[in-house]
Design a protein around this motif. Structure first.
Motif, PDB file in Angstrom:
ATOM      1  N   SER A  98      -8.407   4.012  40.739  1.00  0.00           N
ATOM      2  CA  SER A  98      -9.035   3.667  42.014  1.00  0.00           C
ATOM      3  C   SER A  98     -10.545   3.520  41.869  1.00  0.00           C
ATOM      4  CB  SER A  98      -8.715   4.743  43.060  1.00  0.00           C
ATOM      5  OG  SER A  98      -7.332   4.800  43.306  1.00  0.00           O
ATOM      6  N   LEU A  99     -11.157   4.447  41.132  1.00  0.00           N
ATOM      7  CA  LEU A  99     -12.606   4.371  40.939  1.00  0.00           C
ATOM      8  C   LEU A  99     -12.982   3.123  40.145  1.00  0.00           C
ATOM      9  CD1 LEU A  99     -14.943   7.334  40.056  1.00  0.00           C
ATOM     10  CD2 LEU A  99     -15.268   5.127  38.971  1.00  0.00           C
ATOM     11  N   GLY A 100     -12.215   2.829  39.097  1.00  0.00           N
ATOM     12  CA  GLY A 100     -12.516   1.675  38.258  1.00  0.00           C
ATOM     13  C   GLY A 100     -12.378   0.356  38.974  1.00  0.00           C
ATOM     14  N   ALA A 101     -11.474   0.293  39.961  1.00  0.00           N
ATOM     15  CA  ALA A 101     -11.256  -0.957  40.684  1.00  0.00           C
ATOM     16  C   ALA A 101     -12.230  -1.152  41.843  1.00  0.00           C
ATOM     17  CB  ALA A 101      -9.823  -0.997  41.213  1.00  0.00           C
ATOM     18  N   SER A 102     -12.954  -0.085  42.225  1.00  0.00           N
ATOM     19  CA  SER A 102     -13.866  -0.167  43.370  1.00  0.00           C
ATOM     20  C   SER A 102     -15.195  -0.801  42.977  1.00  0.00           C
ATOM     21  CB  SER A 102     -14.117   1.240  43.923  1.00  0.00           C
ATOM     22  OG  SER A 102     -15.089   1.214  44.944  1.00  0.00           O
ATOM     23  N   ASN A 103     -15.771  -1.574  43.904  1.00  0.00           N
ATOM     24  CA  ASN A 103     -17.104  -2.143  43.707  1.00  0.00           C
ATOM     25  C   ASN A 103     -18.096  -1.611  44.740  1.00  0.00           C
ATOM     26  OD1 ASN A 103     -16.625  -3.920  41.462  1.00  0.00           O
ATOM     27  ND2 ASN A 103     -15.423  -5.199  42.858  1.00  0.00           N
ATOM     28  N   ASN A 104     -17.709  -0.538  45.412  1.00  0.00           N
ATOM     29  CA  ASN A 104     -18.554   0.077  46.424  1.00  0.00           C
ATOM     30  C   ASN A 104     -19.451   1.124  45.767  1.00  0.00           C
ATOM     31  OD1 ASN A 104     -19.574   1.755  48.553  1.00  0.00           O
ATOM     32  ND2 ASN A 104     -17.973   0.939  49.892  1.00  0.00           N
ATOM     33  N   THR A 105     -20.710   0.780  45.568  1.00  0.00           N
ATOM     34  CA  THR A 105     -21.631   1.673  44.846  1.00  0.00           C
ATOM     35  C   THR A 105     -21.860   2.983  45.593  1.00  0.00           C
ATOM     36  OG1 THR A 105     -23.529   0.562  45.872  1.00  0.00           O
ATOM     37  CG2 THR A 105     -22.809  -0.244  43.724  1.00  0.00           C
ATOM     38  N   CYS A 106     -21.839   2.951  46.907  1.00  0.00           N
ATOM     39  CA  CYS A 106     -22.044   4.172  47.691  1.00  0.00           C
ATOM     40  C   CYS A 106     -20.897   5.158  47.457  1.00  0.00           C
ATOM     41  CB  CYS A 106     -22.157   3.843  49.174  1.00  0.00           C
ATOM     42  SG  CYS A 106     -23.519   2.717  49.576  1.00  0.00           S
ATOM     43  N   THR A 107     -19.675   4.637  47.407  1.00  0.00           N
ATOM     44  CA  THR A 107     -18.503   5.482  47.169  1.00  0.00           C
ATOM     45  C   THR A 107     -18.487   6.009  45.747  1.00  0.00           C
ATOM     46  OG1 THR A 107     -17.226   4.228  48.788  1.00  0.00           O
ATOM     47  CG2 THR A 107     -15.988   5.528  47.199  1.00  0.00           C
ATOM     48  N   ILE A 108     -18.817   5.156  44.789  1.00  0.00           N
ATOM     49  CA  ILE A 108     -18.757   5.540  43.374  1.00  0.00           C
ATOM     50  C   ILE A 108     -19.712   6.681  43.071  1.00  0.00           C
ATOM     51  CG2 ILE A 108     -19.226   4.745  41.024  1.00  0.00           C
ATOM     52  CD1 ILE A 108     -18.196   1.993  41.877  1.00  0.00           C
TER      53      ILE A 108
END
Length: 365
Positions: free
Chosen positions: A230-240
């Motif tokens: 899930s983390l690897g597929a996300s492009n949301n910098t705030c969430t990461i």
């Protein structure tokens, strides 16, 4: 002579992973369409997100290695040996971490995924699949726990086998050492009979530690892959950013809990290294896999939500069972803590501190 290998556990582990990868993973990796609207958030930045994810791989790998190896490399430190009170307190803290991971992170994620508006009302909104699958997972974990222990116990031959820690070179190769069958010491009397019974008890406990360590690693690996994907597929910098900090904390202390179990199991060096390696690389591997599939994988697609939700529910049931039954209940109902009220209170405080700290992390992850 004691059994040298664990054939049943290998078959069980292989079967579990075969089912997980053969049934779930092909659906996750398939090209799917997102049911949600396109994200236009200012936090969406693919280039910056990729940099953060690479940093996350390095940080999480490092903290995972430190966490799982810390109990193993500090064995020579007298204050941290499994027989000392400090080890019990630290293990209680790590057990609280594992318990909160199941209740506060994995289980709520599964509820969110399997009740998402992206899924059809029938059947996903008409039946509590998360609770059902978590319950089944806990029951299956109990079955594996019980049957594996029974199988290993019956495989032991009559006679007393010295434990690895006390038997010298000849006992070093005995994986299931220190188990004495009832017929093997029936002709001993007095001190000899007492010594044989003590070895039998130690062997049974050692056997339990080994089963616990193997089953616990399964649950940790399953949810670690899902989290990393899930983390690897996300492009949301705030969430990461929040996830990286939370996952480093999580992996450090969850690794300490697993490392303590591996230490008590007294595996040979190669097995200790293998278990520590797989724990350390699983989340970074999931992140790398998510990066590679980021163009085709959508974590809000129906297929991905169902797959991750079911895997999370399985993992939650396993982690909650292991934390409550095999870690906390086994220690708190054991003779060491039952005979020391002060140590019990300190250990309860450690459990609450660990569970509270990991629960607080749920605010960001």
């Amino acid at each position: 002579m004691a059994s040298r290998g664990p054939p049943l556990s290998k078959l069980l582990l292989g079967f579990v992973f075969f089912l997980a990868f053969d049934f779930f993973v092909p659906h996750v990796l398939a090209v799917v369409e997102s049911c949600g609207a396109e994200q236009t958030d200012a936090c969406i930045n693919k280039k910056k997100a990729l940099t953060l994810k690479i940093i996350a791989i390095a940080c999480i790998l490092l903290t995972s290695m430190i966490g799982v190896c810390l109990p193993l490399v500090t064995r020579s430190v007298a204050a941290l040996s499994p027989q000392r009170s400090l080890f019990v307190i630290v293990k209680s803290f790590a057990s609280g971490i594992i318990l909160a991971t199941g209740f506060m992170h994995v289980l709520p994620d599964s509820f969110d995924m399997l009740t998402s508006t992206c899924l059809d009302d029938d059947p996903w909104h008409k039946f509590p699949f998360t609770g059902f699958v978590a319950m089944l997972s806990a029951i299956v974990t109990l079955m594996v726990d019980s049957l594996t222990t029974s199988f290993y116990s019956k495989k032991q031959s009559p006679g007393v086998v010295l434990p690895e820690s006390a038997g010298g070179a000849a006992a070093g190769d005995q994986e299931m050492g220190a188990v004495a069958a009832s017929g093997g010491h029936s002709h001993f009397h007095g001190h000899g009979h007492h010594h044989g019974s003590k070895l039998e008890l130690e062997g049974t406990q050692l056997l339990r530690y080994r089963v616990i360590a193997m089953v616990l690693e399964i649950g940790i690996i399953v949810h670690s892959v899902v989290i990393g994907l899930s983390l690897g597929a996300s492009n949301n910098t705030c969430t990461i950013k929040g996830l990286v900090a939370a996952l480093c904390f999580h992996q450090l202390f969850e690794g300490m809990g697993l490392g303590g179990c591996i230490l008590q199991a007294e595996f040979k060096l190669i097995k200790k290294a293998a278990m520590a390696f797989f724990f350390s690389v699983t989340t970074p591997f999931g992140i790398a896999l998510g990066i590679a599939l980021s163009t085709t994988y959508r974590d809000d697609s129906p297929r991905a939500l169902i797959t991750e939700g079911l895997l999370n529910a399985c993992s939650a049931g396993l982690l909650v069972y292991m934390a409550l039954v095999d870690l906390l209940a086994a220690d708190f109902m054991g003779p060491k803590l039952q005979g020391n009220i002060r140590l019990q209170i300190k250990s309860y405080a450690a459990v609450l501190l660990g569970a509270g700290g990991m629960s607080l992390m749920a605010k960001w992850a």
